[in-house]
Design an enzyme around this catalytic site. Sequence first.
Site, mmCIF file in Angstrom:
data_model
loop_
_atom_site.group_PDB
_atom_site.id
_atom_site.type_symbol
_atom_site.label_atom_id
_atom_site.label_comp_id
_atom_site.label_asym_id
_atom_site.label_seq_id
_atom_site.Cartn_x
_atom_site.Cartn_y
_atom_site.Cartn_z
ATOM 1 N N GLY A 203 11.467 -3.455 6.701
ATOM 2 C CA GLY A 203 10.054 -3.526 6.344
ATOM 3 C C GLY A 203 9.742 -3.087 4.929
ATOM 4 O O GLY A 203 8.574 -2.946 4.567
ATOM 5 N N PRO B 200 11.605 1.392 8.725
ATOM 6 C CA PRO B 200 12.832 0.612 8.936
ATOM 7 C C PRO B 200 13.099 -0.222 7.687
ATOM 8 O O PRO B 200 12.156 -0.778 7.112
ATOM 9 C CB PRO B 200 12.481 -0.278 10.130
ATOM 10 C CG PRO B 200 11.304 0.372 10.781
ATOM 11 C CD PRO B 200 10.555 1.060 9.687
ATOM 12 N N ASP C 191 -6.977 2.307 5.200
ATOM 13 C CA ASP C 191 -7.897 1.376 5.855
ATOM 14 C C ASP C 191 -8.563 1.883 7.116
ATOM 15 O O ASP C 191 -9.236 1.112 7.799
ATOM 16 C CB ASP C 191 -7.195 0.040 6.194
ATOM 17 C CG ASP C 191 -7.012 -0.818 4.951
ATOM 18 O OD1 ASP C 191 -7.862 -0.709 4.055
ATOM 19 O OD2 ASP C 191 -6.041 -1.585 4.885
ATOM 20 N N VAL D 136 0.845 -1.199 0.000
ATOM 21 C CA VAL D 136 0.000 0.000 0.000
ATOM 22 C C VAL D 136 0.877 1.245 0.000
ATOM 23 O O VAL D 136 0.639 2.202 -0.739
ATOM 24 C CB VAL D 136 -0.969 0.011 1.206
ATOM 25 C CG1 VAL D 136 -1.758 1.298 1.244
ATOM 26 C CG2 VAL D 136 -1.908 -1.188 1.144
#
Lengths: 287, 287
Positions: free
Chosen positions: A58, A55, A126, A35
């Site tokens: 990720g 980070p 979301d 996303v």
Amino acid sequence: MSSSTQFPPLKGDASLLLAYQLHSKRVLLIGGGPVAASRLTHALEADALVTLLCPSSGLCPELLYRLSDPWCKSRITYHDRPWLGTEDLDLDGGADMVLSATDDPGVSKSVCVAARSRRVPVNVADVPEECDFHFGSTIRDGPLQVLVSTGGRGPKVANLIRRRLERALPEKCGMAIDRVGELRRRLRARAPGREEGKKRMHWMVGICEAWELEDLAELEEGDIEVLLRDGWEKGKVLSPKDLGKVGKGKEKVDNGLNWRREGIAGLLGAVVGAAVVGLAVFVRSSR
Amino acid sequence: MSSSTQFPPLKGDASLLLAYQLHSKRVLLIGGGPVAASRLTHALEADALVTLLCPSSGLCPELLYRLSDPWCKSRITYHDRPWLGTEDLDLDGGADMVLSATDDPGVSKSVCVAARSRRVPVNVADVPEECDFHFGSTIRDGPLQVLVSTGGRGPKVANLIRRRLERALPEKCGMAIDRVGELRRRLRARAPGREEGKKRMHWMVGICEAWELEDLAELEEGDIEVLLRDGWEKGKVLSPKDLGKVGKGKEKVDNGLNWRREGIAGLLGAVVGAAVVGLAVFVRSSR
């Protein structure tokens, strides 16, 4: 809510649809998944400068790829760390827009509160109630952009509708916009006076009414010259026909009737009918 | 700019299309002409609170009408005076968005500088470089909203394209969105678990692929019940046919062929052909 014969009544509960300009504005993006990658794409296509906060462990493959691409890299300032708090809004000169796309509800909440405390527009993926704006389903053809929004109510249906609209768009819509832009530029160069503004606008509206998109897309340099010389100069709006063009657009638009097709079907039917009766008579008379 | 087999290259120079949420946000509107009236309409339909700044002598009939309407009036705080300066951004609790629609370039400039000094999004009518966002040509059908944007390059062509898209939209698109929303709500009530989120999403995507918009718009309460009971519960996605429906959508979509029309044309042709030959034979044999 309100009614008048003169002014249309208002229907609330809408979004305000906008084409946001991000050229050289700074977007703060928090997150590293798909996303976040999609948000990055949107921001970069709108020529934004992006501060990316995540980070490195990720970062998804698309973000890693974008960060390795020279052009993208030149527009992204990457910070290999998580969101720390409100002061992150000041990174790299300060954020004009904040996009959060993490899985951590605590971070989302903190980002939203921080952005709203400064009235910086924020979108938290979301979490509708933490969004000052929604993304929708979009179409792009060069300078043309179309947004289909359901106000966050149905992203899948938005996609269905977007596909339907995509099929209805003439092929060269973007080109039509470019060509009309060129016509307007040339008109302004020929009749630059401010006092002629209204006349220019009127004439351009006339052109857009007399020409279909398909025909506008095919406007060549020579056509523009003729439109201005034999049209504008004589106070006339020339049509595609006046320029000896077929006028592809009009044919296609007339609500889907296809006379040629039906004509052929009719003709074929006539031949078959004639043949059948002819054969019947022949068989009968030769008995 | 960038290229990869895996990730699409980026095309810059775009706007970021957004569905902005203004519910209970405050919009500062400066100006009193028809453009200001149009801006007011957009803001009120998005459920914004509006601070209107304009000397009463400059209010156009539409604005006077809106100010006299009880519902509108309850959402507008009207100040009978011109723009004075940056401190006007703090009026009535502070502006989240600023819209300027005056003819005075000095005022426009001052409004823009003030808003940007606080990073509050601003639009100055007719001055592209003083706009953080543009409006475009829009379609609305209840929860469905469509924006056609040319990034400010061609408002007239945007209207042409909008009209073309409007004709292509199935009649009850807004209704389809509502019905799918209802289906989703009922599905969530039936299978509320967070762990079922992906399965729910998958199933909803399946429905949106198996059903056309026209059919979704006709989903009745009973149909929803059947879809859930005989579909979801058994891990199946039922189609309109499974529910004994004709499936109007599909027929309409198949790229514009109209077999019934051509069939009738063919049949008529056959009758005519048969009649002509029959008549010829009759005339010949009766001679």
